[in-house]
Design an enzyme around this catalytic site. Structure first.
Site, short mmCIF file in Angstrom:
data_model
loop_
_atom_site.label_atom_id
_atom_site.label_comp_id
_atom_site.label_asym_id
_atom_site.label_seq_id
_atom_site.Cartn_x
_atom_site.Cartn_y
_atom_site.Cartn_z
N GLU A 207 16.65 22.27 55.33
CA GLU A 207 17.98 21.66 55.22
C GLU A 207 18.92 22.60 54.49
O GLU A 207 18.50 23.31 53.58
CB GLU A 207 17.91 20.37 54.38
CG GLU A 207 17.53 19.12 55.13
CD GLU A 207 17.42 17.96 54.16
OE1 GLU A 207 18.46 17.53 53.64
OE2 GLU A 207 16.28 17.53 53.90
N HIS A 576 25.77 33.94 8.64
CA HIS A 576 25.12 32.86 7.92
C HIS A 576 23.60 33.03 7.95
O HIS A 576 22.93 32.82 6.94
CB HIS A 576 25.50 31.52 8.54
CG HIS A 576 24.71 30.37 7.98
ND1 HIS A 576 25.05 29.75 6.81
CD2 HIS A 576 23.56 29.80 8.41
CE1 HIS A 576 24.15 28.81 6.55
NE2 HIS A 576 23.23 28.81 7.51
#
Length: 631
Positions: A207, A576
């Site tokens: 398909e 950080h």
DNA sequence: CATTTTAAT
DNA sequence: CTGCATTAAAATG
């Protein structure tokens, strides 16, 4: 057939019909909507299927599920009765607003095509063995994957058990699968359709969705003629017949490709009135996402066609949930997606394998099976180049009841040893909860995938999807650009853009960071081994939405060390992390406190935890426990 | 409310 | 009476 029975038996039979007609309908299978059955007496077929499967474990399980569904429908109907007493003006307005909004966004500018090869596997087999053309036959042993149109006249269908099909059609010839043959044939077909839409989307082996707007414009040809030509070309070159649907969106095109099957095509004009009229008396079941369960639920409340949805719009949200409501609104309006993209560009969410076997309850044998399953999964993980942060064990009991259990291993896994070692505790727990359990299926699946594709091959490094596609995670860029010549060619069409050097650099950084996170995970696993004497599993520090994801897509990340949310800005985030690491390194934590450095550990999955031992499946009064019968 | 499990496609 | 993947809803604590 009932005419041969004594009268009282007829009464019994009639009662059975009343009690089980929903079940019989269900037993007809999932592919009822598929073609080739129009002239088949479904009542007779369902009678044969029913009698053929009656008494089997499969049947009992179907019966059980049917009863559950019937109960669920009763609940839905009860709820609807309640709702009828209330003022639903606001719900109706909500629905109307939704409809208005959807209508405003309706796009009729694209021409989409859904093509579907007719009885594909069977057609391929016929090419090799033309003598099969005139006899009913199927492909697939235990279960029919497909069958030719001769067989369908007898009521045979894909998904049907082989022995049932044999009852319907004793002459049925059953062929084994030749998957490689179908794959190469499908490739032949694809080589043709790529000329009509270089970015076509394979929906399955047989398909595909195409957007032929561009093709029609370029060649100054009507959609119908283009598809006619495409189908002729496919037939001439591959000897395979295909059916096609042409419409304004994928949902409609899919429905349309079924209209004139086999070897036919159907065009639904891209005109609002035509679409509304088409949907108006279209049975709900014809729509792709609506199967036998949802069909029955909708039918129960009075919705038989997509047109019926409108009259019930004020109930649907509360009866079926928000998502279903939204989906149904689109069904009513005949709306669907208009974009088509190569399947490889969809981000994969899981990789898994499963297999069915003869009933098995020996713990040793089960572990062997688990090891084999882990080996299979490892292959798939290596092939797809993924690791999984979550591991799911699936089992099917001999009663056909399916159970799944999942854990989050301390690191992303893909090696068979890891897969096995982290899955075994889940199996053991299940054996504990269901003593003497007998299995007919076992499966393993990895989810929350982390890509292992290194961004170092030119095959993908220089390119990045421009659209907000799922490809933004650097790792899941399609690895097979070789065949889609269009991919390389369409750069100037705006589909692709060169990554600026800056982004390339950031990508390299991202990869480094990912590797770092992986290290952290490994370390935290070490910690855990020491703390729990290698017995337990502790969760890993994981950014809230997965470390592998593009941070620009998230609002924030959790710092994997302090677990506090951090800005997505890469510099800030990295800064950080550095700070966090220097302040409190993992190794310090191991040596000094024996604690994991996470101040806010992630929740431990119940399957791997001690406190999880009294969860519902183990509780004595659990109805689920009673339902299960172990021999 | 977040996570796990089930169920449907 | 398959196998693989995705998604949503229900169950759970």
């Amino acid at each position: 057939m009932t005419g041969e029975r004594p009268a009282d038996e007829n009464v019994v039979a009639a009662l059975e019909v009343d009690l089980h007609d929903t079940l019989k309908y269900s037993l007809l299978g999932p592919s009822l909507t598929k073609s080739g059955q129009d002239n088949v007496d479904q009542t007779k077929v369902s009678e044969i299927i029913y009698n053929a499967s009656k008494g089997s474990k499969f049947f009992n399980h179907e019966e059980y599920r049917d009863k559950n569904l019937t109960q669920k429908i009763e609940r839905i109907l009860g709820k609807k009765k309640q709702l009828e007493k209330l003022d639903l003006a606001s719900d109706r307005r909500k629905a109307d607003d939704c409809i208005a909004e959807l209508e405003l966004a309706r796009d009729l500018s694209q021409t989409l095509v859904h093509i579907d090869c007719d009885a594909f596997y069977a057609a391929v087999e016929e090419l090799d063995r033309p003598e099969l053309k005139d006899v009913p036959f199927s492909v697939g042993k235990g279960v029919l994957t497909t069958c030719n149109y001769h067989a369908r006249k007898f009521g045979c269908r894909s998904g049907m058990a082989g022995f049932v099909a044999k009852k319907l059609c004793p002459q049925l010839i059953q062929l084994p699968l030749n998957f490689d043959k179908y794959t190469s044939k499908a490739q032949e077909v694809r080589e043709i359709i790529v000329e009509y839409d270089p970015r076509f989307e394979s929906a399955s082996i047989d398909e595909a969705y195409l957007n032929i707007t561009g093709y029609c414009e370029k060649h100054d040809i009507s959609a119908e003629d283009a598809v006619q030509q495409l189908r002729r070309e496919v037939h001439e070159k591959t000897k395979i017949t295909i059916s096609a649907g042409i419409a304004a969106n994928a949902k409609l095109a899919k429905i349309c490709s079924n209209q004139n099957k086999p070897n036919g095509q159907f065009l639904l004009p891209s005109d609002r009135n035509a679409i509304m009229a088409f949907m108006s008396d279209l049975p709900t079941r014809k729509v792709n996402g609506i199967g036998r369960v949802f069909e029955r639920e909708l039918d129960a409340v009075g919705v038989k066609t997509c047109g019926d949805i409108y009259a019930y719009r004020q109930y649907l949200s509360k009866l079926f949930g928000e998502k279903s409501f939204f989906f149904l609104m689109q069904c009513y309006l005949g709306l669907g997606r208009t974009n088509v993209q190569p399947a490889e560009e969809y981000e994969r969410k899981s990789v898994g394998t499963e297999s069915t076997f003869r009933d098995m309850n020996d713990p040793v044998e089960l572990r062997d099976k688990l090891r084999a399953t882990a080996e299979e999964l490892e292959k798939d993980m290596l092939r797809t180049k993924f690791k999984g942060r979550t591991l799911v064990l699936k089992i099917k009991l001999h009663t056909y009841e399916v159970l799944t259990r999942q854990i989050i291993p301390p690191k992303a896994v893909y090696l068979k040893e890891d897969l096995y070692n982290f899955a075994v505790p889940m199996l053991a727990k299940l054996e504990q909860d269901f003593p003497g359990m007998r299995l007919r299926l076992m499966g393993l699946r990895c989810t929350h995938l982390v890509s292992m594709k290194k961004p170092d091959t030119m095959s993908f490094f220089g390119f990045k999807r421009k659209a907000t596609g799922p490809l933004d995670t650097g790792g899941s860029v399609p690895s097979s650009p070789q065949k889609r010549k269009a991919d390389a060619l369409s750069t100037d069409e705006g589909q692709w853009e060169q990554w600026p050097d800056e982004l390339l650099f950031e990508e390299a950084e991202r990869q480094e960071r990912e590797d770092e996170l992986q290290e952290l995970e490994t370390l935290s696993q070490e910690i855990d081994k020491r703390r729990h004497h290698g017995k337990e599993v502790v969760p890993n520090p994981t950014p809230k939405k997965g470390a592998a994801e593009d941070p620009t897509e998230d609002e924030w990340w959790d710092c994997p060390i302090c677990m506090r949310p951090q800005a997505t800005d890469e510099k800030a985030f990295n800064g950080h992390i550095d700070l966090c690491l220097s302040r409190q390194t993992i190794k310090d934590a191991v040596q000094e406190t024996g604690e994991t450095p996470t101040t806010k550990p992630l929740k431990r999955p119940s399957t791997a935890s001690e406190k999880g031992k009294n969860n519902r499946s183990g509780a004595g009064g659990d109805p689920k426990q009673k339902r299960l019968c172990f021999g």
